[in-house]
Design a protein around this motif. Structure first.
Motif, PDB file in Angstrom:
ATOM      1  N   TYR A   1     -13.079  -2.599   3.060  1.00  0.00           N
ATOM      2  CA  TYR A   1     -13.018  -2.759   4.501  1.00  0.00           C
ATOM      3  C   TYR A   1     -14.284  -2.167   5.102  1.00  0.00           C
ATOM      4  O   TYR A   1     -14.665  -1.050   4.771  1.00  0.00           O
ATOM      5  CB  TYR A   1     -11.807  -2.028   5.094  1.00  0.00           C
TER       6      TYR A   1
ATOM      7  N   ARG B   1     -10.310  -2.486  18.983  1.00  0.00           N
ATOM      8  CA  ARG B   1      -8.915  -2.211  18.611  1.00  0.00           C
ATOM      9  C   ARG B   1      -8.138  -3.529  18.497  1.00  0.00           C
ATOM     10  O   ARG B   1      -7.368  -3.738  17.568  1.00  0.00           O
ATOM     11  CB  ARG B   1      -8.282  -1.280  19.648  1.00  0.00           C
ATOM     12  N   ILE B   2      -8.368  -4.429  19.441  1.00  0.00           N
ATOM     13  CA  ILE B   2      -7.650  -5.705  19.411  1.00  0.00           C
ATOM     14  C   ILE B   2      -8.124  -6.567  18.247  1.00  0.00           C
ATOM     15  O   ILE B   2      -7.337  -7.207  17.571  1.00  0.00           O
ATOM     16  CB  ILE B   2      -7.801  -6.427  20.762  1.00  0.00           C
TER      17      ILE B   2
ATOM     18  N   THR C   1      -9.160  -5.488  15.454  1.00  0.00           N
ATOM     19  CA  THR C   1      -8.535  -4.914  14.272  1.00  0.00           C
ATOM     20  C   THR C   1      -7.098  -5.410  14.130  1.00  0.00           C
ATOM     21  O   THR C   1      -6.642  -5.722  13.030  1.00  0.00           O
ATOM     22  CB  THR C   1      -8.564  -3.374  14.349  1.00  0.00           C
ATOM     23  N   ALA C   2      -6.404  -5.499  15.247  1.00  0.00           N
ATOM     24  CA  ALA C   2      -5.020  -5.999  15.199  1.00  0.00           C
ATOM     25  C   ALA C   2      -4.972  -7.474  14.807  1.00  0.00           C
ATOM     26  O   ALA C   2      -4.001  -7.930  14.217  1.00  0.00           O
ATOM     27  CB  ALA C   2      -4.335  -5.790  16.548  1.00  0.00           C
ATOM     28  N   LEU C   3      -6.019  -8.221  15.132  1.00  0.00           N
ATOM     29  CA  LEU C   3      -6.038  -9.659  14.817  1.00  0.00           C
ATOM     30  C   LEU C   3      -6.227  -9.917  13.331  1.00  0.00           C
ATOM     31  O   LEU C   3      -5.465 -10.640  12.717  1.00  0.00           O
ATOM     32  CB  LEU C   3      -7.169 -10.363  15.572  1.00  0.00           C
ATOM     33  N   ASP C   4      -7.292  -9.385  12.757  1.00  0.00           N
ATOM     34  CA  ASP C   4      -7.533  -9.615  11.323  1.00  0.00           C
ATOM     35  C   ASP C   4      -8.507  -8.614  10.734  1.00  0.00           C
ATOM     36  O   ASP C   4      -9.139  -8.886   9.721  1.00  0.00           O
ATOM     37  CB  ASP C   4      -7.990 -11.047  11.052  1.00  0.00           C
ATOM     38  N   ILE C   5      -8.612  -7.455  11.392  1.00  0.00           N
ATOM     39  CA  ILE C   5      -9.373  -6.288  10.926  1.00  0.00           C
ATOM     40  C   ILE C   5     -10.891  -6.483  11.033  1.00  0.00           C
ATOM     41  O   ILE C   5     -11.534  -5.785  11.790  1.00  0.00           O
ATOM     42  CB  ILE C   5      -8.977  -5.844   9.506  1.00  0.00           C
ATOM     43  N   LEU C   6     -11.456  -7.442  10.307  1.00  0.00           N
ATOM     44  CA  LEU C   6     -12.910  -7.647  10.395  1.00  0.00           C
ATOM     45  C   LEU C   6     -13.271  -9.009   9.837  1.00  0.00           C
ATOM     46  O   LEU C   6     -12.454  -9.653   9.182  1.00  0.00           O
ATOM     47  CB  LEU C   6     -13.671  -6.546   9.640  1.00  0.00           C
TER      48      LEU C   6
END
Lengths: 488, 488
Positions: A162, A354-355, A357-362
C-alpha cells in the motif's frame, strides 16, 4: 520582476529570462493576473507589442502570442499590432455576458427537475466509428509506452505495498508542473491527488461536498457521468441552462435552494463545445463566493483545441480557493489506463484523501510509474503535439463528410475543440432511436438528449472523430445519414 | 449423481469421477449440501469412510479429507475413523451457538453508537516490521509476474478503450472457477465484478444498499475500512458485538431499527481471528431472511489458513440470494495491484455495475490481463501453496518471539489464519500510544481499539507477520515489548 514604467498600463509582470516557463506564457499570465486582480483597468490601453518586447528585451513573437491568446479568451479587445485594450469594465459589467449577444439556440430557462436523468449510462463498451470519448488508439505510441511498462514490470518491493493514497509522489510533482505550465493551474504537488480517471474525482467531490440541506447544480445539457456520480452520492441535482458562454450564472443566482457545488466544463462545454468567456468566469467565481459554493471544474479534454491555444483554467483565476480542478489521461493516453488527477484546495485535501481511501484506498502503482516516466521523458508533450495534428485532420474529414453527405439531416454545432462534434437533428426525431439503429450497423454516435435532465432536450448526436481514420469517418457518416433519412 | 443406498444417511451426493473438481471437494460439498438442506438429519450417523469409499469406488483418502474438513467446520461430530454424526439439530437449535460455550473474553453487549468511529484511517503507507495487511512481498515471484506484465506491455488497440465495467470477461470466468472450487462460492462469471480491491466492493455495496430509513451493522470489533465506506455512503452504522462464533445474531435480532445490510468476516473474523461455525452461519442467514437484510461477506484473506483447509464461504450456503461475496488479490498477489472481485446476487448485478460506473467506470485493463494469465497458467495456485508455507514459518516465529520476549506484556489471541495475530494489552494501556511509540522506532503494529466503534474497546495490538522474515520479527517483538514495558 520588472516594472513597466514607460507606458504605465502594466504595473507588474513577473518575468524571468532564466525560467523554464516559455516567454509567451509568462507574459500571458502576467497580463491576465493584472486584469483579474484589477491592476489593469477596463478600457486601459496596453503597450504595443513592440514596446513591450523592447521593455522585456525579447523578440516580438512571444508578446504577439500572449496578446493573441488574451484576445481569444476575451481579456483584450482590438487587434494585435494596431492597438489593444483591456476589454471589460470588470466592476460594473461582470454580470453581463461577453461575446456575441444574440441568444444562443441552446438557451433555455432553468428547469428545476428531480434527479432522474433519463439515460445516464455512458456507452462504455462502445468502441467503433463515431464513438464519443475515444482517442486515436490506432495512433497511440504503443512501442514507446510499452517500453516504459517493461521498464517497471518488476518493481521494488516497497512499491508493491500500500502506498500513499494521494498518489506516487514524483508523478504528483510532474502533474503539478504540467498543470501550472499548460493550464495555468495554481497548485503545488501537495494539492494533486492521483485518481482513476476524472470520473473518480467527480465521485469523491460528490461524496465530500454534498450536504443534505443543499443542492448541487449541473450544466443543462451536461456531462451524464457528473450527474451519475452526484445522484449516486445522494445529492439533489438541479440542472441549470447553458447559453453561448456556458452556465447561466444569473439563473444559478435565482435558485431558491442553497447550492453547495456546481459542476462546469469551462474549457470546452460538454456536450455543446463552447468555452466560457472571461466575464462569465468572473461572474461564476463571484457567485460562488456569495453563495459559499464549491466549483468543480471538469477539464476532461482541454488539451485538444484547434482554433487557438488551450484556454487557461478557471482554477487559476480563483483567488478564493473554491475551485476543484479535474483532469484525466483517458483522452491523452488511453481510457483503459484509468489514471487522472484532481487539484484540491488545501483546506479540502485531507477530506478528499479520506474519502478516496474509503473508495478503493489508492490507484495501482504500475501505471503511475509508467506515466511519470512518460511525462518526464518528454514523450507526453510530443504525443500531444502529434495527436493534435491527427485530430485536426480527422475533424476536418468529419466536417467535410457531414457537409457533403448529411447536411439535409444534421446541423453542425461548435467544432473548435475536443474529440467530438455536436450535430442537431430536426425537432421531433428521437435521437435514441437513431443511435440504436446506427449501433445495429456498427456505428456509435451518442444521443444528445441523454445529456439533459429536464424537459426541453434538443434531439441531436454527439459524433466522435477521435478513434477512426478519415475513410472510416466518411463511410460512417454516409451510413448514419441514411439511417436518419429512413426515419422520415 | 449416485444414490447411497446401503447406509441410508447420505441421500444424494453428486459425484463425478471425470470432473476436474477434486474427489474430496465433491464429497465435502455433497455432504455439506445434504446437511444444510436438511436431507441429513442432526444426530444421524454417517457411513464409515471405508464404506463411502467403497460405495464411490475411490480410495479412502479423499473421504478422510472431506470428513476432516466437515468436522473442523462443525458440521460433523465424532472422530474420523471411529464414527461420525451430523452435529446439530438444525431445526431446533439453530439459534444456539456451537463449539465451546464459555463466554468469550470479547463478548460484550451490543452498543448502539453513533457512526463516529474513532480512528478509521488505516495506516496505508505503513510498510515495515509488524505491519498489518501486508503480504510477503520479499517472497513475491517478481520475475514470473514481471514476465506476464511484459507479455501485455503492448495490448491490442481495443483493449486500450473503455471496456466492460464489469471487468475483463476471461478473468471473470477464471475467478468464478477459482471461487467455485476453492471457496465453495455458488456463482457464474456473470455475477463476478472486477473491482479495485475489496475496499471498492465495500463502497459499492454501501452506496447500493444503504437506505435512509434503515441502519447497517458491522462487527464489534470489526474492520475499520468497512465502517469507513459505510459512513462515507451516509449510512447509520450500528456495531454488534462478536463472541467466539462471530457476530451475535441474537443481538442483531434485538435491534429496534430495521437493518438493510450487515458486514461480516465469517472465514476469519477481523481483527480477532476466529471463524464462524455452522450453526451461527445458518442463524445469520435465517435472520437475514426474516429481516429482509443483505449480508456482505468479506473474505479478505481466507486463502491463508494454517490449522485446516479454508472454510467454505457463507455465500455457498445461502439459498436465498442475500449474500454479496467480496475477495481481493491484495494479500495473495500484492496490494498496489489494486485488484479484487465481488460476487453479486443476480438481481443486484445491474445496480452494482451502474454504481461502479459512477465510481470510476472500470478497472484498468493491464492488471486484469496479467492476473488472468497468472490464474490460468497455474502460477497462482503454486504461489498460494508456497506462501502458505512461508506464513506458517513466520507465524510460528512470531508466536515464539511473543512467548519468549513479550509474555509479560501481551496476551496472544487466535492464530489459525491470516497474516496477523491479535495480542491483548493490560487494561488501562492506551494502544494508540504504544503504536505511536513503536512507529517512531520503525515498527508498525496497529491499535486494536481502532477496530471498535462503541465503548468497551479492549486495548491490544494487531501484529502482522506477513511482510517480515523470522529474524526481523524476533527483533521487532523485543523492541515492541520494551516499548510496552517502558509505559508501566
Amino acid at each position: 520582476m520588472r516594472r513597466s514604467a514607460s507606458i504605465g498600463v502594466i504595473p507588474i509582470i513577473p518575468f524571468d529570462r532564466s525560467s523554464p516557463v516559455p516567454f509567451y506564457l509568462q507574459i500571458y499570465e502576467g497580463v491576465r493576473a493584472a486584469i483579474t486582480s484589477g491592476r489593469l483597468s477596463p478600457g486601459q490601453r496596453l503597450p504595443s507589442t513592440r514596446t513591450l518586447a523592447e521593455e522585456l528585451q525579447i523578440s516580438r513573437y512571444p508578446v504577439f502570442s500572449a496578446f493573441d491568446q488574451l484576445l481569444q479568451e476575451g481579456y483584450l479587445d482590438g487587434k494585435v499590432g494596431s492597438g489593444t485594450f483591456v476589454r471589460y469594465n470588470i466592476p460594473d459589467e461582470v454580470s453581463r455576458p461577453i461575446g456575441a449577444r444574440r441568444p444562443s439556440p441552446h438557451t433555455a430557462s432553468t428547469p428545476v427537475a428531480e434527479p432522474t436523468p433519463r439515460d445516464e449510462s455512458r456507452q462504455t463498451s462502445d468502441f467503433g466509428p463515431l464513438a464519443v470519448n475515444c482517442p486515436a488508439l490506432d495512433r497511440f505510441p504503443s512501442e514507446i509506452f510499452g517500453r516504459l511498462i517493461r521498464r517497471h514490470a518488476t518493481a521494488p518491493y516497497d512499491l508493491l505495498a500500500y502506498g500513499d493514497p494521494a498518489g506516487y509522489g514524483p508523478l504528483r510533482e510532474a502533474i503539478a508542473e504540467y498543470l501550472r505550465t499548460a493550464r495555468a493551474v495554481d497548485c503545488d504537488a501537495g494539492q494533486v491527488l492521483i485518481i482513476n480517471g476524472s470520473q473518480m474525482g467527480l465521485m469523491i467531490a460528490a461524496l465530500a461536498l454534498t450536504k443534505p440541506e443543499s443542492a448541487v447544480c449541473v450544466e443543462e445539457p451536461g456531462y451524464p457521468g457528473a450527474k451519475q456520480a452526484l445522484c449516486t452520492a445522494g445529492a439533489t441535482v438541479i440542472p441549470v441552462a447553458v447559453d453561448k458562454e456556458g452556465i447561466d450564472v444569473a439563473a444559478l443566482a435565482r435558485l431558491d435552494s442553497p447550492v453547495s457545488l456546481v459542476h462546469v466544463t469551462p474549457s470546452h462545454q460538454y456536450p455543446l463545445g463552447m468555452s466560457m468567456g472571461l466575464a462569465r468566469r468572473l461572474e461564476l467565481l463571484r457567485w460562488a463566493g456569495r453563495a459559499d459554493a464549491w466549483i468543480l471544474e471538469d477539464d476532461y479534454d482541454s488539451e485538444f483545441r484547434y482554433a487557438s491555444r488551450p484556454v487557461g483554467s478557471l482554477q487559476g483565476m480563483d483567488s478564493d480557493n473554491r475551485v476543484i480542478y479535474l483532469g484525466t489521461f483517458s483522452k491523452v493516453i488511453y481510457p483503459a489506463l484509468r489514471l487522472g488527477y484532481m487539484v484540491v484546495p488545501r483546506q479540502l485535501v485531507d477530506t478528499f484523501i479520506r474519502i478516496r481511501t474509503a473508495l478503493d484506498i489508492l490507484s495501482p502503482t504500475l501505471p503511475q510509474l509508467v506515466v511519470n516516466d512518460f511525462l518526464r521523458d518528454g514523450q507526453f508533450a510530443r504525443h500531444l503535439r502529434r495527436m493534435r495534428a491527427v485530430y485536426v485532420g480527422r475533424r476536418d474529414a468529419l466536417l467535410d463528410a457531414l457537409q457533403q453527405d448529411a447536411a439535409d439531416v444534421l446541423t453542425i454545432g461548435n467544432t473548435d475543440a475536443g474529440l467530438h462534434v455536436v450535430a442537431f437533428l430536426r425537432d421531433g426525431i428521437d435521437d435514441h432511436d437513431v443511435v440504436r439503429r446506427a449501433a445495429s450497423l456498427g456505428i456509435h454516435p451518442a444521443p444528445l438528449s441523454s445529456c439533459y435532465m429536464g424537459p426541453g432536450a434538443r434531439p441531436g448526436l454527439l459524433i466522435g472523430f477521435g478513434s477512426s481514420d478519415e475513410p472510416v469517418l466518411r463511410s460512417a457518416v454516409r451510413t448514419l445519414a441514411g439511417v436518419i433519412r429512413d426515419l422520415k
